[in-house]
Write a protein that holds these residues in place. Structure first.
Motif, PDB file in Angstrom:
ATOM      1  N   ASP A   1     -40.095 -94.724 -23.172  1.00  0.00           N
ATOM      2  CA  ASP A   1     -40.387 -92.562 -22.365  1.00  0.00           C
ATOM      3  C   ASP A   1     -41.228 -92.324 -21.202  1.00  0.00           C
ATOM      4  O   ASP A   1     -41.366 -91.792 -20.541  1.00  0.00           O
ATOM      5  CB  ASP A   1     -40.453 -91.762 -23.854  1.00  0.00           C
ATOM      6  CG  ASP A   1     -39.304 -91.550 -24.436  1.00  0.00           C
ATOM      7  OD1 ASP A   1     -37.432 -91.182 -24.011  1.00  0.00           O
ATOM      8  OD2 ASP A   1     -38.684 -90.795 -25.076  1.00  0.00           O
ATOM      9  N   TRP A   2     -42.390 -93.153 -21.519  1.00  0.00           N
ATOM     10  CA  TRP A   2     -43.587 -93.239 -21.068  1.00  0.00           C
ATOM     11  C   TRP A   2     -43.827 -94.393 -20.638  1.00  0.00           C
ATOM     12  O   TRP A   2     -44.389 -95.463 -21.797  1.00  0.00           O
ATOM     13  CB  TRP A   2     -44.190 -92.415 -21.726  1.00  0.00           C
ATOM     14  CG  TRP A   2     -45.432 -91.745 -20.464  1.00  0.00           C
ATOM     15  CD1 TRP A   2     -45.763 -90.597 -19.873  1.00  0.00           C
ATOM     16  CD2 TRP A   2     -47.075 -93.014 -20.551  1.00  0.00           C
ATOM     17  NE1 TRP A   2     -47.081 -90.850 -19.845  1.00  0.00           N
ATOM     18  CE2 TRP A   2     -47.661 -92.063 -19.797  1.00  0.00           C
ATOM     19  CE3 TRP A   2     -47.303 -94.286 -21.855  1.00  0.00           C
ATOM     20  CZ2 TRP A   2     -49.751 -92.541 -19.756  1.00  0.00           C
ATOM     21  CZ3 TRP A   2     -48.452 -94.313 -21.014  1.00  0.00           C
ATOM     22  CH2 TRP A   2     -49.353 -94.001 -20.552  1.00  0.00           C
TER      23      TRP A   2
ATOM     24  N   PRO B   1     -50.936 -94.123 -26.843  1.00  0.00           N
ATOM     25  CA  PRO B   1     -49.440 -94.515 -26.547  1.00  0.00           C
ATOM     26  C   PRO B   1     -49.626 -95.241 -27.600  1.00  0.00           C
ATOM     27  O   PRO B   1     -50.128 -94.942 -29.042  1.00  0.00           O
ATOM     28  CB  PRO B   1     -49.627 -95.655 -25.733  1.00  0.00           C
ATOM     29  CG  PRO B   1     -51.246 -96.241 -25.720  1.00  0.00           C
ATOM     30  CD  PRO B   1     -52.364 -94.712 -25.967  1.00  0.00           C
TER      31      PRO B   1
ATOM     32  N   ARG C   1     -43.571 -95.358 -26.090  1.00  0.00           N
ATOM     33  CA  ARG C   1     -44.766 -95.710 -24.922  1.00  0.00           C
ATOM     34  C   ARG C   1     -45.962 -96.088 -24.549  1.00  0.00           C
ATOM     35  O   ARG C   1     -46.491 -96.306 -25.481  1.00  0.00           O
ATOM     36  CB  ARG C   1     -45.676 -93.680 -25.000  1.00  0.00           C
ATOM     37  CG  ARG C   1     -44.899 -92.265 -25.242  1.00  0.00           C
ATOM     38  CD  ARG C   1     -46.615 -91.208 -26.090  1.00  0.00           C
ATOM     39  NE  ARG C   1     -47.241 -91.006 -25.161  1.00  0.00           N
ATOM     40  CZ  ARG C   1     -47.979 -90.020 -23.660  1.00  0.00           C
ATOM     41  NH1 ARG C   1     -46.784 -89.584 -23.325  1.00  0.00           N
ATOM     42  NH2 ARG C   1     -48.787 -90.386 -23.569  1.00  0.00           N
TER      43      ARG C   1
ATOM     44  N   GLU D   1     -42.405 -90.841 -16.497  1.00  0.00           N
ATOM     45  CA  GLU D   1     -42.168 -90.411 -17.556  1.00  0.00           C
ATOM     46  C   GLU D   1     -40.830 -91.129 -17.250  1.00  0.00           C
ATOM     47  O   GLU D   1     -40.187 -90.409 -16.089  1.00  0.00           O
ATOM     48  CB  GLU D   1     -42.309 -89.105 -17.640  1.00  0.00           C
ATOM     49  CG  GLU D   1     -43.798 -88.592 -18.185  1.00  0.00           C
ATOM     50  CD  GLU D   1     -43.792 -87.087 -18.682  1.00  0.00           C
ATOM     51  OE1 GLU D   1     -42.870 -86.210 -18.488  1.00  0.00           O
ATOM     52  OE2 GLU D   1     -44.700 -86.826 -19.262  1.00  0.00           O
TER      53      GLU D   1
END
Length: 234
Positions: free
Chosen positions: A6-7, A64, A168, A211
């Motif tokens: 996702d990130w 994260p 993340r 993102e």
């Protein structure tokens, strides 16, 4: 495999003794950069350590799920110092710290430790070959091309996507890794990427992040962010 994180963030390592030595050599017109250690062992200097701790304060506010660091000392120590600051603030990274050689810096082979003048003087044929092939595909003898770095990075991203989809991930790596990630995540064409690289400054200890959108593509949300460094900018 499509990247399914996702990130994705990347911290360039803090200032190293090698960064300073390279700048001194280029400014003085020397052919060789005065660095005693092999590239993997070049350490952070005092400023670099302070920058790493400043990254830790940013990390505590933006934790994260996993940290992945280059094994090169300057990047690994940046990660360790930053994580230490975050942990002191009561923030833990669930996946902890993973070290992976696929985010190491680009290997320069016979051009290692040479300044632009040194390459022109000692390897003029290689300089001509680089100009003909282009920076992205040129591979110095014993070294790597940009395409080689992209290939190993794709491998790592595919592995992480399979293991931890939707999470993340924060990398602690090198200037080159920023542009390799842009190529992979944003599908920036070769010529556009090289133009952007020539115009982009990636400060030590800066943060770049992407993102994932609803349709799977990535957009950059942080571009070489340095606000966390305050007066430590180098």
């Amino acid at each position: 495999m499509t990247t399914r994180l996702d990130w994705i963030g990347l911290v360039r390592h803090g200032q190293s003794t090698g960064n300073v030595a390279r700048e001194v050599a280029e400014d003085a017109g020397h052919a060789v950069i005065d660095i005693a250690e092999r590239d993997a062992d070049v350490p952070l200097n005092d400023l670099g350590e302070r920058q790493a701790r400043a990254v830790g304060e940013w990390l505590a506010d933006n934790p994260p799920d996993l940290v992945v660091a280059s094994p090169y000392l300057r990047a690994l120590d940046t990660a360790r110092l930053a994580l230490g600051v975050a942990e002191d603030s009561g923030v833990e990274v669930p996946g902890g710290l993973r070290v992976d050689e696929r985010v190491r810096d680009r290997e320069l082979g016979v051009l290692d430790l040479l300044t632009s003048r040194g390459v022109a003087e000692r390897w003029p044929d290689e300089l001509q070959r680089k100009e003909r092939l282009g920076k992205f595909y040129y591979r110095p003898p014993g070294g790597e091309s940009w395409a080689d770095v992209v290939l190993r990075l794709r491998s790592l991203l595919a592995e992480l996507s399979a293991e931890t989809p939707g999470q993340r991930v924060l990398f602690f790596a090198h200037e080159m890794t920023v542009f390799a990630l842009r190529y992979v995540l944003e599908a920036v064409p070769e010529r556009e990427l090289l133009t952007a690289a020539a115009r982009t400054d990636v400060p030590n200890a800066s943060v770049t992040a992407w993102e994932r959108g609803l349709e799977g593509g990535y957009r950059m949300t942080l571009a070489q962010e340095t606000g966390h460094l305050g007066a430590l900018l180098s």
